[in-house]
Design a protein around this motif. Structure first.
Motif: not given
Lengths: 255, 666
Positions: B209-213, B235-239, B243-246
């Motif tokens: 998601a982050l890479g996509g954003g 949206f992708l970056v927030i998602l 995920c990444l923080f978790t």
């Protein structure tokens, strides 16, 4: 030279808003030899906990001295107190006081970590202790995953891992069922047999009967000093029980 | 007995003031903000109708956003507060307080909070209304001439809206109390959180998601794409952030824990295990903080750049005080005679009281949609809906030279500017069946100012300079194919030398003059810079105002989340630090360990926000180009400046929170 010498200890609490002062200790004196296992018995409010706190250098006496290996506790500087407690004393609490964020292993290693010891030394010390306390299988578990008895055994390991001069135990069996309590007391007896000096504050005659010596404390003073002198546990139990009854009766007479 | 519950409620609030005061403050602040946007959105108070249109829609957007924010955030904090109290409520229940009594107590608590929060919020809103109107006027570059009178309808709407939110929160609370048995209530907060497992799938989703954003942000090549893809990217970056923080934070902490010589050190030992222990909750908290920080930064820096950039745009778009424009066909028998038109304008200006009118420049160009038929081959697509379309700006050499100050060799070739260059040797333009081919000469260095100040569309734009005769030839070709002659726009830029405020009215009368004898043309129009500037400022200052306003509100939310998080953890850690002291940890070590933890909690989200902001930068540059702003240094300066100010505020919050935390655990 005795290992621990307590001289004329007095502790007076002055209430914050006037009123009469509370004399928690009114002149307590006794000595402990190295390798002794001593129980301190007394009713609630008799001054047991105050005594223990002063021995642990958590509280200062109003008068009197505590000498450990001849050194005066009150002379230890404030900033060295934490290190002093860490290195010379071990603590066992009624409520275990394990940190729920640590596994049992890390709880046990805590004092060594705080003392800045090397990892290898920590592990060398941990293994024999864990074996003796039957904790080997449980080291990776967290406090909320094990039973009360197991928690208290971990707490004993934490108290012993620094190889302290003196272990102070505050009602160590207070939160345990009778089987776990019995097991814990046997373990304390075992470490005492290997030369560990222990002072245990307790309500329980059963617990006290595992000690070599029982100090009865009443109204802030030592009222009786009972030694085991080779008696069997059950006979010592009876002797303690009789002493307690006599003490309570005496109290009633006086009152 | 009747007074028991009100008193009990008051007592509860006073006792828990560490938690209730910030909550009260949140209600108050969101309430004030909501009232303000409603109160500013009143047509009757604004003197000028064109400007009002923008402002009104901005304030409308603002009231929606703030309303939504209020619902979400107050419910979130309310839930958090009630969770904390589960134990206490359970205890009261066991001690004999019926659920009805609990409901009464909670009801009174809500009533007090509502009275203080909404009442205070309305008062604060009214107090700030004057400042806000003045600020808005200053931003819009106009005198503070409109009224800041309190609005009764805004007050009523605000009061009702917030009362409903608080009432709903109360009902949620009561439902939770009703659902549970006393014993469950008591147990609620004592359950330990298990050490989290490493979650590969989550990490993978987060990474994708982050890479996509980020890929969208880097890959976008036109303002139109940026506009369409901006929110998907967000949206992708927030998602990805959640995920990444978790997932990633757990992986990192576990790795650190595995490294024994790092882990078994007094300061790391406590902090690391503490963070790992509550990582799941911690991670969501950190991600919340990170997302909110990023929102504040993006919003404020973007709107600030836009506002600061408008100043530079106006003289580019309006080189003179007044722009005269016509459309003409260069191939007609009597094409426009620029000199004759200029003479007519000068005469007209003189008649209307501007004898010193002076022409300061001119330009001619046209822009049409084309479809790419092959490499370097374009066919005009008037239908306007095909894929693969490009916007072609066609201008004579002279316009390019005049508007850029650069020169073009008179080689008869097409000189082209395009983002990413133009590799073909020839350029072919087709109209119906006819086509004409030009050799491609040296590329153009830049885009003429008046064109670049228009709405910038994207990388599929071509800016083509051709010889003047070529444009006439193209026009003939286009007419033959049935599309009509080439509609060339011609502009003359004039300084009238009078009072700019008078131009708008004067220009209204100009078309009635005699404009004959200057050739064939149509669409004669006059625009003045002053009117444009005012409208433009109204648009951008509305944006900026909203940016600061919402930025401030989100900042408040961030601060509150951080504060609550540390407060709760402080109370959880209280017992832990007591144990640690009793087994021989000294105060200095405790302080160091706490410092380490706090630093991570504060600055890990900020660091990630900074990365988000960096990737957001190219995307926002495209968006800003839609408003004619593309000054790299200005954009960089505004972004870094906003980040700097934010950092200062954030550090202040860090200090305050750290102090509260030490007070609890120390």
């Amino acid at each position: 030279m005795p290992m621990l010498e307590v001289r004329e200890l007095k502790k007076v609490y002055a209430p914050r808003f006037g009123g009469s002062k509370v004399h928690a200790l009114r002149g307590v004196s006794f000595t402990l030899e190295e390798g002794e296992f001593t129980a301190v018995m007394g009713e609630s409010g008799s001054g047991k906990t105050t005594l223990l706190n002063i021995l642990a250098a958590l509280d200062q006496p109003t008068e009197g001295q505590v000498l450990l290996d001849g050194g005066d506790l009150s002379r230890v500087r404030e900033r060295d107190l934490a290190a002093f407690r860490r290195e010379k004393l071990g603590f066992i609490f009624q409520e275990f006081n394990l940190l729920d964020t640590f596994s049992l292993k890390d709880n046990i290693l805590l004092p060594l970590v705080l003392a800045g010891r090397r990892v290898r030394e920590m592990e060398e010390r941990l293994l024999p202790l864990a074996r003796a306390l039957e904790l080997e299988e449980l080291l990776g578990k967290f406090p909320y995953e094990v039973s009360g008895g197991q928690k208290q055994r971990a707490a004993v390991a934490r108290a012993l891992i620094t190889q302290p001069r003196l272990v102070l135990a505050d009602e160590p069996t207070g939160a345990l069922d009778s089987r776990s309590a019995e097991q814990l007391l046997r373990l304390l007896g075992h470490f005492n047999g290997q030369g560990q000096t222990i002072v245990m504050v307790t309500h329980s005659i059963q617990a006290a009967s595992h000690a070599q010596r029982v100090l009865f404390i009443k109204d802030g003073a030592i009222s009786r000093d009972l030694r085991r002198e080779g008696r069997e546990e059950s006979r010592f139990y009876t002797a303690i029980s009789q002493a307690l009854t006599a003490l309570q009766a005496g109290g009633e007479n006086r009152g | 007995m009747g007074k028991l519950y009100p008193r009990l409620a008051l007592q509860n609030i006073r006792r828990g003031r560490q938690f209730y005061l910030p909550y009260l403050f949140t209600v108050l602040a969101t309430c004030a903000a909501f009232y303000l946007v409603l109160a500013l959105n009143r047509p009757e108070l604004w003197p000028d109708s064109t400007r009002y249109v923008y402002l009104s829609s901005f304030m409308l957007i603002g009231s929606f956003v703030i309303g939504l924010f209020a619902v979400i955030f107050l419910t979130y904090t309310g839930r958090f507060l009630s969770k904390r109290r589960q134990r206490e409520l359970g205890l009261s229940n066991i001690l004999g307080m019926g659920k009805g009594h609990i409901a009464l107590t909670l009801g009174f608590e809500t009533l007090y909070l509502a009275l203080a929060g909404i009442g205070g919020g309305l008062l604060a809103g009214m107090a700030l209304q004057g400042v806000c109107t003045a600020l808005l006027c200053a931003l819009m570059d106009m005198p503070p001439i409109f009224s800041a009178a309190p609005s009764l309808s805004a007050m009523a709407t605000t009061a009702v809206f917030f009362a409903v939110i608080l009432l709903l929160n109360l009902l949620l609370d009561l439902a939770r109390v009703k659902l549970q048995k006393p014993v469950e209530l008591l147990r609620e907060s004592a359950v330990g959180e298990k050490e989290p497992k490493t979650r590969r799938l989550l990490a993978l989703v987060g990474l994708l998601a982050l890479g996509g954003g980020y890929a969208i942000a880097l890959g976008v090549a036109s303002a139109a794409d940026a506009l369409v893809l901006y929110f998907p990217a967000v949206f992708l970056v927030i998602l990805g952030t959640y995920c990444l923080f978790t997932a990633v934070s757990i992986v990192i902490l576990k790795l650190l824990k595995k490294n024994k010589s790092f882990y078994y050190r007094p300061t790391h030992f406590i902090g690391l295990s503490g963070m790992l222990y509550r990582m799941k909750r911690n991670a969501v908290g950190l991600a919340n903080i990170c997302v909110l920080c990023t929102m504040v930064l993006v919003m404020v820096s973007g709107t600030l750049t836009l506002y600061a950039g408008s100043e530079a745009l106006i003289p580019r778009r309006y080189p003179g005080e007044v722009t005269v424009s016509v459309t003409y066909d260069p191939a007609s028998e009597t094409p426009l005679d620029p000199d004759a038109l200029d003479a007519r304008f000068a005469a007209c200006a003189q008649r209307w009281g501007y004898p010193n009118a002076r022409k300061v420049g001119q330009a001619a160009y046209t822009s049409l949609w084309f479809v790419k038929d092959g490499d370097g081959v374009f066919r005009e697509d008037a239908t306007g809906s095909g894929q693969n379309r490009s916007y072609l700006y066609l201008m004579p050499y002279e316009t390019y030279e005049e508007r850029t100050g650069l020169s073009i060799p008179r080689d008869g070739a097409a000189h082209i500017y395009r983002d990413g260059g133009f590799a073909e040797k020839t350029l072919t333009l087709r109209f119906g069946d006819g086509a004409v081919e030009y050799p491609v000469g040296e590329p153009l260095e830049t885009i003429p100012d008046v064109i670049s100040a228009l709405l910038y569309v994207g990388s599929e734009d071509y800016y083509i300079a051709l010889p003047g005769e070529a444009l006439a030839q193209l026009s003939q070709l286009r007419a033959q194919s049935g599309l009509g002659g080439l509609p060339l726009n011609w502009y003359a830029y004039w300084d009238l030398g009078g009072d700019p405020a008078s131009y708008a009215t004067a220009l209204h009368a100009f078309p009635a003059s005699d404009w004959s004898g200057a050739g064939q043309f149509d669409g004669l129009t006059f625009r003045d810079r002053e009117s444009f500037a005012q409208e433009y400022y109204a648009l951008n200052s509305g944006f900026f105002f909203l940016g600061i306003f919402l930025g401030g509100l989100f900042l408040l939310a961030t601060v509150l989340i951080i504060y609550y998080k540390q407060l709760v953890e402080g109370y959880e850690d209280q017992a832990r630090y007591r144990i640690l002291r009793s087994v021989g940890m000294d105060r200095a070590t405790i302080r160091r360990s706490v410092d380490g933890q706090l630093l991570v909690v504060f600055f890990a989200p900020l660091l990630v926000s900074a990365v988000h902001l960096a990737f957001n930068f190219p995307l926002v540059r495209w968006l800003l180009s839609l408003f004619g702003v593309y000054d790299l240094w200005l954009e960089l300066g505004c972004t870094l400046g906003v980040f700097g100010v934010f950092l200062l505020l954030y550090a202040a919050v860090y200090r305050l929170t750290a102090r509260a935390y030490y007070k609890i655990v120390g």
